[in-house]
Design an enzyme around this catalytic site. Sequence first.
Site, PDB file in Angstrom:
ATOM      1  N   ARG A   1      -9.345  -0.038   5.529  1.00  0.00           N
ATOM      2  CA  ARG A   1      -9.279   0.881   4.388  1.00  0.00           C
ATOM      3  C   ARG A   1     -10.306   2.000   4.484  1.00  0.00           C
ATOM      4  O   ARG A   1     -10.033   3.138   4.091  1.00  0.00           O
ATOM      5  CB  ARG A   1      -9.470   0.089   3.089  1.00  0.00           C
TER       6      ARG A   1
ATOM      7  N   LYS B   1     -16.744  -9.556  13.997  1.00  0.00           N
ATOM      8  CA  LYS B   1     -16.394  -8.608  12.924  1.00  0.00           C
ATOM      9  C   LYS B   1     -16.761  -9.221  11.575  1.00  0.00           C
ATOM     10  O   LYS B   1     -15.946  -9.904  10.948  1.00  0.00           O
ATOM     11  CB  LYS B   1     -14.896  -8.272  13.003  1.00  0.00           C
TER      12      LYS B   1
ATOM     13  N   GLU C   1     -13.442 -12.757  13.249  1.00  0.00           N
ATOM     14  CA  GLU C   1     -13.673 -12.107  11.954  1.00  0.00           C
ATOM     15  C   GLU C   1     -13.789 -13.114  10.813  1.00  0.00           C
ATOM     16  O   GLU C   1     -12.786 -13.489  10.206  1.00  0.00           O
ATOM     17  CB  GLU C   1     -12.540 -11.103  11.662  1.00  0.00           C
TER      18      GLU C   1
ATOM     19  N   ARG D   1       0.837  -1.216   0.000  1.00  0.00           N
ATOM     20  CA  ARG D   1       0.000   0.000   0.000  1.00  0.00           C
ATOM     21  C   ARG D   1       0.865   1.256   0.000  1.00  0.00           C
ATOM     22  O   ARG D   1       0.532   2.251  -0.645  1.00  0.00           O
ATOM     23  CB  ARG D   1      -0.955  -0.002   1.201  1.00  0.00           C
TER      24      ARG D   1
ATOM     25  N   SER E   1     -14.767  -2.962   6.417  1.00  0.00           N
ATOM     26  CA  SER E   1     -15.259  -2.218   5.247  1.00  0.00           C
ATOM     27  C   SER E   1     -15.100  -3.040   3.965  1.00  0.00           C
ATOM     28  O   SER E   1     -15.867  -2.837   3.013  1.00  0.00           O
ATOM     29  CB  SER E   1     -14.594  -0.842   5.125  1.00  0.00           C
ATOM     30  N   GLY E   2     -14.126  -3.932   3.912  1.00  0.00           N
ATOM     31  CA  GLY E   2     -14.067  -4.953   2.865  1.00  0.00           C
ATOM     32  C   GLY E   2     -13.805  -4.474   1.450  1.00  0.00           C
ATOM     33  O   GLY E   2     -14.077  -5.206   0.509  1.00  0.00           O
ATOM     34  N   GLY E   3     -13.309  -3.245   1.300  1.00  0.00           N
ATOM     35  CA  GLY E   3     -13.041  -2.748  -0.045  1.00  0.00           C
ATOM     36  C   GLY E   3     -14.163  -1.894  -0.616  1.00  0.00           C
ATOM     37  O   GLY E   3     -14.085  -1.439  -1.763  1.00  0.00           O
TER      38      GLY E   3
HETATM   39  P1  13P Z   1     -11.073  -3.389   5.813  1.00  0.00           P
HETATM   40  O1  13P Z   1     -12.030  -2.489   6.541  1.00  0.00           O
HETATM   41  O2  13P Z   1     -10.104  -2.669   4.937  1.00  0.00           O
HETATM   42  O3  13P Z   1     -11.797  -4.512   5.122  1.00  0.00           O
HETATM   43  O4  13P Z   1     -10.132  -4.046   6.891  1.00  0.00           O
HETATM   44  C1  13P Z   1     -10.661  -4.522   8.051  1.00  0.00           C
HETATM   45  C2  13P Z   1      -9.818  -5.601   8.533  1.00  0.00           C
HETATM   46  O5  13P Z   1      -9.382  -5.587   9.663  1.00  0.00           O
HETATM   47  C3  13P Z   1      -9.542  -6.725   7.636  1.00  0.00           C
HETATM   48  O6  13P Z   1      -9.053  -7.795   8.367  1.00  0.00           O
END
Ligand code: 13P
Length: 345
Positions: free
Chosen positions: A295, A223, A181, A31, A265-267
């Site tokens: 992200r 999560k 998660e 990144r 947030s997952g992208g």
């Molecule tokens: P994102 O919100 O970017 O998906 O990341 C959360 C996270 O902790 C992924 O493991």
Amino acid sequence: MTELARTAAQMVAPGKGILAADESIATMSARLEKTGVAPTEENRRAYRELLVTTPRLASGISGVILCDETFRQSLADGRTFPEAMAQLGLLPGIKVDTGARHLAGAPGETVTEGLDGLRERLAEYAALGARFAKWRAVVGIGAGTGTGAGQPSPWKVRADAHALARYAALCQEAGIVPIVEPEVLMEGAHGTARCAAVTSEVLRAVFAELEAAGVDLEGIVLKPNMVVPGRDSFEVVTPDEVARATVTVLRAAVDERVAGIAFLSGGQSAARATAHLAAMQRLETPWPLTFSFGRGLVDPALAAWHGEPGRVSAGQRALAHRVACNTAALQGTYTDALEDAHAPA
Ligand code: 13P
């Protein structure tokens, strides 16, 4: 209330979310490079220092998840990250899985690893100041008829759920709250209904294993992903539709005793993730619903900082803006105008 339940409640306290800044060395380096910043150990450290020292971060953030490298690093003033965070009113969190690897018996699928030696690692992290941990399982949705059709396989879902439960039980034994998660990925052309079905199957498997492992559900934070169409789907959904689909799945699959739910947030774009979170607050749920974005919180900060020491406060303003938007979402005061009004220069 147990100590674990108290910590879990603090993590999802009203008006607060969790900042995920735990990208692995490889992911963080990629990144940084993409932003034009040299992927050095010092730049990874400086970037995380920028994040955790953002003025008044603790007013909207309960805790920050770090990776092993950052957890052992220090701020410029010599305090270790967990020490400084505790003084700033932020719960220190640590990512303890070691990533997803090919799963034997399930071609093209993965299982998240990291259980070997985990008891000892957790004891060390607890001594360094960790109050909570994170383990992420990643679940891909296969395409209709080609390779990957039928994914996730039942074996993959079971293997990841079992590992999550063993991780969660070990965390609680060490006095650390586990963030559990299971992430159903957005990659693919599937629609909302398929995401809902897979998310539901995965969550049911996870809760069956958590129960089998004797995990205290008041002492965990879940999560999950939001229920959204795949990235390549042509389906158009409103925030209210996403909120309804997500809450319907959660209400059917998640035990009411869970301390709270903090979404990844997952992208999704940062603003979209916030709009979905805001829409969910209008629905009835037995648990607090908050954010644990990576992200969705830090991307604008990384772009604004750009690795330049003179732009640290620009990066911090960008993070503070995203935190303000997301806390407004939790409090029912999020609007498009707020999204634009505080946008950093
Ligand atoms: P994102 O919100 O970017 O998906 O990341 C959360 C996270 O902790 C992924 O493991």
